[in-house]
Motif scaffolding. Structure first.
Motif, PDB file in Angstrom:
ATOM      1  N   THR A 385     -10.178  31.286   4.268  1.00  9.70           N
ATOM      2  CA  THR A 385     -11.332  32.156   4.054  1.00  9.70           C
ATOM      3  C   THR A 385     -10.808  33.459   3.451  1.00  9.70           C
ATOM      4  OG1 THR A 385     -11.224  33.228   6.231  1.00  9.70           O
ATOM      5  CG2 THR A 385     -12.469  31.163   6.080  1.00  9.70           C
ATOM      6  N   LYS A 386     -11.731  34.402   3.209  1.00 11.56           N
ATOM      7  CA  LYS A 386     -11.309  35.655   2.594  1.00 11.56           C
ATOM      8  C   LYS A 386     -10.248  36.366   3.425  1.00 11.56           C
ATOM      9  CE  LYS A 386     -14.249  38.414   0.547  1.00 11.56           C
ATOM     10  NZ  LYS A 386     -15.334  39.417   0.287  1.00 11.56           N
ATOM     11  N   TRP A 387     -10.423  36.436   4.726  1.00 12.03           N
ATOM     12  CA  TRP A 387      -9.524  37.227   5.560  1.00 12.03           C
ATOM     13  C   TRP A 387      -8.530  36.392   6.358  1.00 12.03           C
ATOM     14  CZ3 TRP A 387      -9.002  42.236   4.802  1.00 12.03           C
ATOM     15  CH2 TRP A 387     -10.058  42.937   4.211  1.00 12.03           C
ATOM     16  N   PHE A 388      -8.624  35.074   6.230  1.00 10.86           N
ATOM     17  CA  PHE A 388      -7.742  34.252   7.064  1.00 10.86           C
ATOM     18  C   PHE A 388      -7.445  32.923   6.373  1.00 10.86           C
ATOM     19  CE2 PHE A 388      -7.161  30.986  10.366  1.00 10.86           C
ATOM     20  CZ  PHE A 388      -6.066  31.520  11.038  1.00 10.86           C
ATOM     21  N   SER A 389      -6.187  32.509   6.426  1.00  9.70           N
ATOM     22  CA  SER A 389      -5.757  31.188   5.963  1.00  9.70           C
ATOM     23  C   SER A 389      -4.749  30.630   6.955  1.00  9.70           C
ATOM     24  CB  SER A 389      -5.101  31.254   4.583  1.00  9.70           C
ATOM     25  OG  SER A 389      -6.015  31.594   3.577  1.00  9.70           O
ATOM     26  N   VAL A 390      -4.778  29.333   7.138  1.00 10.17           N
ATOM     27  CA  VAL A 390      -3.752  28.667   7.930  1.00 10.17           C
ATOM     28  C   VAL A 390      -3.354  27.406   7.176  1.00 10.17           C
ATOM     29  CG1 VAL A 390      -5.467  27.415   9.329  1.00 10.17           C
ATOM     30  CG2 VAL A 390      -3.136  27.727  10.191  1.00 10.17           C
ATOM     31  N   TYR A 391      -2.061  27.129   7.103  1.00 12.14           N
ATOM     32  CA  TYR A 391      -1.576  26.007   6.310  1.00 12.14           C
ATOM     33  C   TYR A 391      -0.360  25.383   6.974  1.00 12.14           C
ATOM     34  CZ  TYR A 391       0.291  30.449   4.560  1.00 12.14           C
ATOM     35  OH  TYR A 391       0.774  31.733   4.478  1.00 12.14           O
ATOM     36  N   SER A 392      -0.137  24.104   6.630  1.00  8.43           N
ATOM     37  CA  SER A 392       0.956  23.356   7.247  1.00  8.43           C
ATOM     38  C   SER A 392       1.640  22.493   6.186  1.00  8.43           C
ATOM     39  CB  SER A 392       0.420  22.471   8.376  1.00  8.43           C
ATOM     40  OG  SER A 392       1.478  21.819   9.060  1.00  8.43           O
ATOM     41  N   PRO A 393       2.689  23.020   5.535  1.00 10.88           N
ATOM     42  CA  PRO A 393       3.352  22.278   4.453  1.00 10.88           C
ATOM     43  C   PRO A 393       4.263  21.161   4.957  1.00 10.88           C
ATOM     44  CG  PRO A 393       4.415  24.403   4.786  1.00 10.88           C
ATOM     45  CD  PRO A 393       3.221  24.375   5.690  1.00 10.88           C
ATOM     46  N   PHE A 394       4.243  20.037   4.241  1.00 13.84           N
ATOM     47  CA  PHE A 394       5.160  18.916   4.468  1.00 13.84           C
ATOM     48  C   PHE A 394       6.039  18.803   3.225  1.00 13.84           C
ATOM     49  CE2 PHE A 394       1.357  18.155   6.882  1.00 13.84           C
ATOM     50  CZ  PHE A 394       1.761  17.557   8.068  1.00 13.84           C
ATOM     51  N   SER A 395       7.360  18.858   3.392  1.00  6.24           N
ATOM     52  CA  SER A 395       8.257  18.889   2.241  1.00  6.24           C
ATOM     53  C   SER A 395       9.324  17.810   2.321  1.00  6.24           C
ATOM     54  CB  SER A 395       8.964  20.253   2.136  1.00  6.24           C
ATOM     55  OG  SER A 395       8.051  21.302   1.978  1.00  6.24           O
ATOM     56  N   LEU A 396       9.658  17.277   1.149  1.00  3.90           N
ATOM     57  CA  LEU A 396      10.864  16.476   0.973  1.00  3.90           C
ATOM     58  C   LEU A 396      11.834  17.316   0.163  1.00  3.90           C
ATOM     59  CD1 LEU A 396       9.381  12.955   0.104  1.00  3.90           C
ATOM     60  CD2 LEU A 396      10.385  13.690   2.278  1.00  3.90           C
ATOM     61  N   ARG A 397      12.992  17.601   0.737  1.00  2.00           N
ATOM     62  CA  ARG A 397      13.964  18.481   0.111  1.00  2.00           C
ATOM     63  C   ARG A 397      15.208  17.713  -0.291  1.00  2.00           C
ATOM     64  NH1 ARG A 397      13.421  23.534   4.474  1.00  2.00           N
ATOM     65  NH2 ARG A 397      11.307  24.144   3.822  1.00  2.00           N
ATOM     66  N   GLU A 398      15.859  18.228  -1.303  1.00  2.00           N
ATOM     67  CA  GLU A 398      17.084  17.607  -1.794  1.00  2.00           C
ATOM     68  C   GLU A 398      18.083  17.456  -0.655  1.00  2.00           C
ATOM     69  OE1 GLU A 398      20.034  18.067  -5.682  1.00  2.00           O
ATOM     70  OE2 GLU A 398      18.641  19.673  -5.148  1.00  2.00           O
ATOM     71  N   TYR A 399      18.951  16.487  -0.786  1.00  2.00           N
ATOM     72  CA  TYR A 399      19.959  16.118   0.208  1.00  2.00           C
ATOM     73  C   TYR A 399      19.341  15.442   1.428  1.00  2.00           C
ATOM     74  CZ  TYR A 399      22.290  19.574  -2.709  1.00  2.00           C
ATOM     75  OH  TYR A 399      22.758  20.276  -3.783  1.00  2.00           O
ATOM     76  N   GLY A 400      18.158  14.823   1.246  1.00  2.00           N
ATOM     77  CA  GLY A 400      17.587  13.988   2.290  1.00  2.00           C
ATOM     78  C   GLY A 400      16.881  14.734   3.395  1.00  2.00           C
ATOM     79  N   ASN A 401      16.481  15.970   3.165  1.00  2.00           N
ATOM     80  CA  ASN A 401      15.846  16.760   4.214  1.00  2.00           C
ATOM     81  C   ASN A 401      14.329  16.609   4.183  1.00  2.00           C
ATOM     82  OD1 ASN A 401      18.305  17.960   5.090  1.00  2.00           O
ATOM     83  ND2 ASN A 401      18.204  19.369   3.358  1.00  2.00           N
ATOM     84  N   PHE A 402      13.734  16.359   5.370  1.00  2.00           N
ATOM     85  CA  PHE A 402      12.285  16.421   5.543  1.00  2.00           C
ATOM     86  C   PHE A 402      11.967  17.678   6.341  1.00  2.00           C
ATOM     87  CE2 PHE A 402       8.698  15.800   8.466  1.00  2.00           C
ATOM     88  CZ  PHE A 402       7.667  15.674   7.537  1.00  2.00           C
ATOM     89  N   ALA A 403      10.948  18.399   5.915  1.00  2.00           N
ATOM     90  CA  ALA A 403      10.581  19.634   6.610  1.00  2.00           C
ATOM     91  C   ALA A 403       9.068  19.678   6.795  1.00  2.00           C
ATOM     92  CB  ALA A 403      11.062  20.853   5.827  1.00  2.00           C
ATOM     93  N   TRP A 404       8.668  20.154   7.962  1.00  2.00           N
ATOM     94  CA  TRP A 404       7.253  20.317   8.288  1.00  2.00           C
ATOM     95  C   TRP A 404       7.086  21.708   8.873  1.00  2.00           C
ATOM     96  CZ3 TRP A 404       4.656  17.940  13.184  1.00  2.00           C
ATOM     97  CH2 TRP A 404       3.285  18.268  13.199  1.00  2.00           C
ATOM     98  N   GLY A 405       6.189  22.496   8.276  1.00  2.00           N
ATOM     99  CA  GLY A 405       6.084  23.876   8.702  1.00  2.00           C
ATOM    100  C   GLY A 405       4.669  24.315   9.015  1.00  2.00           C
ATOM    101  N   PHE A 406       4.544  25.604   9.254  1.00  2.00           N
ATOM    102  CA  PHE A 406       3.264  26.194   9.624  1.00  2.00           C
ATOM    103  C   PHE A 406       3.266  27.651   9.177  1.00  2.00           C
ATOM    104  CE2 PHE A 406       0.748  28.776  12.568  1.00  2.00           C
ATOM    105  CZ  PHE A 406      -0.480  28.130  12.528  1.00  2.00           C
ATOM    106  N   GLY A 407       2.110  28.132   8.701  1.00  2.00           N
ATOM    107  CA  GLY A 407       2.001  29.528   8.317  1.00  2.00           C
ATOM    108  C   GLY A 407       0.557  29.992   8.340  1.00  2.00           C
ATOM    109  N   PHE A 408       0.377  31.308   8.314  1.00  2.00           N
ATOM    110  CA  PHE A 408      -0.981  31.838   8.290  1.00  2.00           C
ATOM    111  C   PHE A 408      -1.002  33.182   7.574  1.00  2.00           C
ATOM    112  CE2 PHE A 408       0.853  33.745  12.084  1.00  2.00           C
ATOM    113  CZ  PHE A 408       0.400  35.060  12.032  1.00  2.00           C
ATOM    114  N   ARG A 409      -2.188  33.513   7.090  1.00  2.00           N
ATOM    115  CA  ARG A 409      -2.480  34.824   6.512  1.00  2.00           C
ATOM    116  C   ARG A 409      -3.658  35.395   7.268  1.00  2.00           C
ATOM    117  NH1 ARG A 409      -6.526  36.151   3.245  1.00  2.00           N
ATOM    118  NH2 ARG A 409      -6.993  33.939   2.922  1.00  2.00           N
ATOM    119  N   ALA A 410      -3.487  36.569   7.851  1.00  2.00           N
ATOM    120  CA  ALA A 410      -4.553  37.222   8.602  1.00  2.00           C
ATOM    121  C   ALA A 410      -4.704  38.642   8.076  1.00  2.00           C
ATOM    122  CB  ALA A 410      -4.241  37.230  10.093  1.00  2.00           C
ATOM    123  N   GLY A 411      -5.635  38.847   7.151  1.00  2.00           N
ATOM    124  CA  GLY A 411      -5.814  40.151   6.548  1.00  2.00           C
ATOM    125  C   GLY A 411      -4.561  40.596   5.821  1.00  2.00           C
TER     126      GLY A 411
END
Length: 444
Positions: A385-411
């Protein structure tokens, strides 16, 4: 043992990351249509047709590090009460060609604003650092770091062994403009021109270096050559200082396309035009820094030495004392970590979106006078939304790495990590990253 200055520098940075410190920066945040000035990091065209009138970054920092040599159980760190021992408490996966990487990106005072309904301008300041260590024999690395095991012989071959540390600052000027606009379509292009301020670089490489450790005599015999260079004689990878800066120039280029959710004719020209689908292509970090007082030493590594010397001196001192070398002064050109980026962002329904982006290095890991990002593919669902975002990225990284994260934007605040969740649930995390930022958003 006093460690090799570059490996010591890397280990310290990785420990900082794993205990709470993005190669890739601000993973998950740069693909949000509320990314604002942070969008120029991924694609300079992204600052046109945004929901912002003005977006001001006060300070942001992002860091990513990892390796296919070791894996860390973050749970063990949290339970250790400060007693975690890096040498003893990590799982190690030595092989003939292990790799290490680290990227730090600090975005200083920066802003973007709309010049008119079809064009935008951005100004950014950044400080960046890269470390790459590629194709190192894991068993040799372990013995150099921990001391040689007197009970076991081993042989090694280093082919295209490369290491480099680069640090520099940037002042960037971005211009983005709508190139073609119809009822349902918008094509835009953008460019960032960057004035570079090189803090320094250290690099070493060998096309082929072979050797053998003899446990009975506790000796290390090597055959081949090793080149070791510094951008200027006073540069230290252990203590990087942003003084005595060397200038250079760089650029980022990007284009974007969006398919609108409603006819643009029905929207106020000064307003943000929502999209159903947005696509982007960009090339970042084109350019180089020329250092005029560099030194390169070519070492003849054909020798047999007592392995105990690696416990007494750092690796650079061992090279100077036990191997013959010829030093030459020369101009050294250090290129930027040029990369290619693809992105697609889809508006699913209401406030739900999903983006897919790929980051690909255009620099070979065999090059020793240029850093490179790790190849990365990320899927990021988000609620925004305008003042808030929440997201959860899933990544495949070089050298066989899998990554799962979390982040947010609040104002004005954004916090996140592209690997926080996978680090918490995995017993053998091979990469970690985190970012935090504070900004002043002024919406349309």
């Amino acid at each position: 043992m006093k460690p090799h200055p570059i490996s010591y520098y890397f280990i310290c940075l990785v420990l900082l990351c794993t205990t709470g410190m993005s190669a890739q920066s601000y993973i998950g945040a740069t693909t949000d249509h509320y990314s604002g000035i942070h969008g120029v990091i991924l694609n300079p065209a992204y600052i046109v047709n945004t929901p912002y009138r003005v977006d001001i970054n006060l300070a942001s920092a992002s860091a990513l590090g990892g390796s296919d040599y070791f894996a860390i159980n973050v749970g063990d760190i949290l339970k250790s009460n400060g007693g975690f021992d890096f040498d003893e408490d990590v799982d190690k996966f030595p092989k003939d060609d292990n790799n290490f990487f680290f990227n730090a990106d600090v975005l200083g005072p920066s802003l973007m604003f709309n010049l008119n309904s079809k064009s935008s301008f951005g100004f950014s300041t950044r400080a960046r650092g890269f470390l790459n260590l590629n194709n190192i024999n894991g068993q040799l690395y372990e013995n150099l770091e921990d001391g040689f095991d007197n009970s076991q012989d081993f042989n090694f071959n280093l082919e295209d062994f490369v290491g480099k540390v680069n640090a520099w600052g940037e002042i960037g000027f971005t211009y983005a403009r709508t190139l073609i606009q119809t009822d349902k379509n918008i094509f835009a292009g953008g460019i960032t021109l960057k004035y570079l301020m090189g803090a320094g670089s250290a690099f070493f490489n060998t096309p082929m270096l072979s050797g053998q450790y003899d446990a009975t005599s506790n000796t290390l015999s090597t055959n081949g050559s090793l080149s070791y260079g510094l951008s200027h004689p006073d540069f230290s990878p252990e203590n990087i200082k942003f003084n005595h800066l060397t200038s250079g120039f760089g650029a980022d280029l990007g284009i974007s396309y969006q398919w609108n959710e409603q006819n643009a004719d029905g929207i106020n020209p000064e307003s943000y035009i929502p999209y159903k689908l947005k696509l982007g292509v960009s090339i970042t970090d084109i350019g180089s820094i020329n250092y005029k007082n560099g030194e390169v030493t070519q070492y003849d590594m054909n020798n047999i030495v007592d392995a105990d010397i690696f416990d007494e001196d750092d690796f650079q001192q061992v090279l100077e004392d036990y191997y013959s070398g010829e030093t030459t002064s020369r101009n050294i050109k250090i290129k930027l970590p040029t990369a290619f980026h693809l992105m697609a962002d889809y508006h699913i329904k209401n406030n739900f979106y999903a983006s897919i982006n790929g980051d690909f290095s255009l620099i070979s890991s065999k090059k020793h006078k240029v850093s490179h990002i790790i190849n990365n593919f990320t899927l990021t669902p988000r609620f925004t939304t305008k003042w808030f975002s929440v997201y959860s990225p899933f990544s495949l990284r070089e050298y066989g790495n899998f990554a799962w994260g979390f982040g947010f934007r609040a104002g004005p605040l954004m916090v996140g990590s592209g690997s926080a969740l996978s680090n918490l649930i995995s017993n053998n995390s091979k990469s970690t990253d985190i970012y935090v930022g504070l900004k002043v958003p002024l919406y349309l």
